[in-house]
Write a protein that holds these residues in place. Structure first.
Motif, mmCIF file in Angstrom:
data_model
loop_
_atom_site.group_PDB
_atom_site.id
_atom_site.type_symbol
_atom_site.label_atom_id
_atom_site.label_comp_id
_atom_site.label_asym_id
_atom_site.label_seq_id
_atom_site.Cartn_x
_atom_site.Cartn_y
_atom_site.Cartn_z
ATOM 1 N N THR A 233 -18.241 -7.965 22.825
ATOM 2 C CA THR A 233 -17.437 -9.096 22.392
ATOM 3 C C THR A 233 -18.167 -9.961 21.374
ATOM 4 O O THR A 233 -17.534 -10.670 20.596
ATOM 5 C CB THR A 233 -17.033 -9.971 23.590
ATOM 6 O OG1 THR A 233 -18.216 -10.425 24.257
ATOM 7 C CG2 THR A 233 -16.161 -9.192 24.557
ATOM 8 N N ASP A 234 -19.521 -9.915 21.398
ATOM 9 C CA ASP A 234 -20.316 -10.729 20.481
ATOM 10 C C ASP A 234 -21.698 -10.120 20.322
ATOM 11 O O ASP A 234 -22.248 -9.563 21.264
ATOM 12 C CB ASP A 234 -20.428 -12.154 21.011
ATOM 13 C CG ASP A 234 -21.129 -13.087 20.047
ATOM 14 O OD1 ASP A 234 -20.915 -12.940 18.830
ATOM 15 O OD2 ASP A 234 -21.896 -13.947 20.494
ATOM 16 N N VAL A 235 -22.246 -10.236 19.119
ATOM 17 C CA VAL A 235 -23.620 -9.826 18.838
ATOM 18 C C VAL A 235 -24.292 -10.992 18.140
ATOM 19 O O VAL A 235 -23.779 -11.506 17.146
ATOM 20 C CB VAL A 235 -23.676 -8.567 17.938
ATOM 21 C CG1 VAL A 235 -25.111 -8.200 17.615
ATOM 22 C CG2 VAL A 235 -22.965 -7.397 18.593
ATOM 23 N N CYS A 236 -25.441 -11.432 18.671
ATOM 24 C CA CYS A 236 -26.158 -12.537 18.048
ATOM 25 C C CYS A 236 -27.654 -12.270 18.117
ATOM 26 O O CYS A 236 -28.110 -11.395 18.858
ATOM 27 C CB CYS A 236 -25.809 -13.866 18.708
ATOM 28 S SG CYS A 236 -26.260 -13.965 20.430
ATOM 29 N N GLU A 237 -28.410 -13.018 17.344
ATOM 30 C CA GLU A 237 -29.854 -12.858 17.334
ATOM 31 C C GLU A 237 -30.451 -13.632 18.498
ATOM 32 O O GLU A 237 -30.191 -14.824 18.676
ATOM 33 C CB GLU A 237 -30.435 -13.359 16.015
ATOM 34 C CG GLU A 237 -31.889 -13.010 15.848
ATOM 35 C CD GLU A 237 -32.407 -13.318 14.466
ATOM 36 O OE1 GLU A 237 -33.524 -12.894 14.150
ATOM 37 O OE2 GLU A 237 -31.710 -13.966 13.687
ATOM 38 N N ALA A 238 -31.260 -12.962 19.314
ATOM 39 C CA ALA A 238 -31.845 -13.595 20.487
ATOM 40 C C ALA A 238 -32.923 -14.582 20.091
ATOM 41 O O ALA A 238 -33.053 -15.641 20.693
ATOM 42 C CB ALA A 238 -32.399 -12.549 21.433
ATOM 43 N N ASP A 239 -33.710 -14.265 19.077
ATOM 44 C CA ASP A 239 -34.813 -15.121 18.629
ATOM 45 C C ASP A 239 -34.445 -15.796 17.328
ATOM 46 O O ASP A 239 -35.112 -15.621 16.308
ATOM 47 C CB ASP A 239 -36.091 -14.303 18.451
ATOM 48 C CG ASP A 239 -36.571 -13.693 19.750
ATOM 49 O OD1 ASP A 239 -36.237 -14.230 20.819
ATOM 50 O OD2 ASP A 239 -37.298 -12.686 19.703
ATOM 51 N N HIS B 140 -23.191 -9.120 23.918
ATOM 52 C CA HIS B 140 -22.397 -9.637 25.028
ATOM 53 C C HIS B 140 -21.178 -8.741 25.239
ATOM 54 O O HIS B 140 -20.449 -8.442 24.302
ATOM 55 C CB HIS B 140 -21.920 -11.058 24.741
ATOM 56 C CG HIS B 140 -23.036 -12.026 24.521
ATOM 57 N ND1 HIS B 140 -23.640 -12.681 25.555
ATOM 58 C CD2 HIS B 140 -23.667 -12.425 23.397
ATOM 59 C CE1 HIS B 140 -24.590 -13.461 25.079
ATOM 60 N NE2 HIS B 140 -24.623 -13.318 23.760
ATOM 61 N N PHE B 141 -20.981 -8.340 26.493
ATOM 62 C CA PHE B 141 -19.820 -7.537 26.845
ATOM 63 C C PHE B 141 -18.786 -8.363 27.605
ATOM 64 O O PHE B 141 -17.604 -8.111 27.516
ATOM 65 C CB PHE B 141 -20.242 -6.334 27.698
ATOM 66 C CG PHE B 141 -21.154 -5.410 26.955
ATOM 67 C CD1 PHE B 141 -20.664 -4.525 26.024
ATOM 68 C CD2 PHE B 141 -22.517 -5.448 27.169
ATOM 69 C CE1 PHE B 141 -21.497 -3.677 25.325
ATOM 70 C CE2 PHE B 141 -23.362 -4.606 26.484
ATOM 71 C CZ PHE B 141 -22.856 -3.717 25.556
ATOM 72 N N SER B 142 -19.258 -9.308 28.357
ATOM 73 C CA SER B 142 -18.397 -10.232 29.091
ATOM 74 C C SER B 142 -19.209 -11.501 29.324
ATOM 75 O O SER B 142 -20.329 -11.631 28.832
ATOM 76 C CB SER B 142 -17.938 -9.629 30.423
ATOM 77 O OG SER B 142 -19.039 -9.516 31.305
#
Length: 59
Positions: free
Chosen positions: A50-56, A19-21
């Motif tokens: 701004t955030d990194v998360c697991e999509a699955d 996520h960038f925005s």
């Protein structure tokens, strides 16, 4: 064949959302030993994220 090579090297495949925005997100597939390693790599590649998360996350 690719899955066999990944298992031999001890790598897993993670689909990450970066996520960038509020409205700007990309998805990347990363091969890493752990999810934490994948997050560190993504933060290095995209320092403006701004955030990194697991999509699955349900896998």
């Amino acid at each position: 064949m690719r899955n066999n090579n990944m298992k031999q090297e001890g790598l897993n495949e993670y689909v990450c959302k970066v996520h960038f925005s509020r409205y700007d997100t990309i998805r990347e597939t990363i091969r890493a030993k752990t999810f934490e390693n994948a997050v560190v790599y993504m933060k290095e590649q995209f320092p403006e994220a701004t955030d990194v998360c697991e999509a699955d996350h349900w896998r």
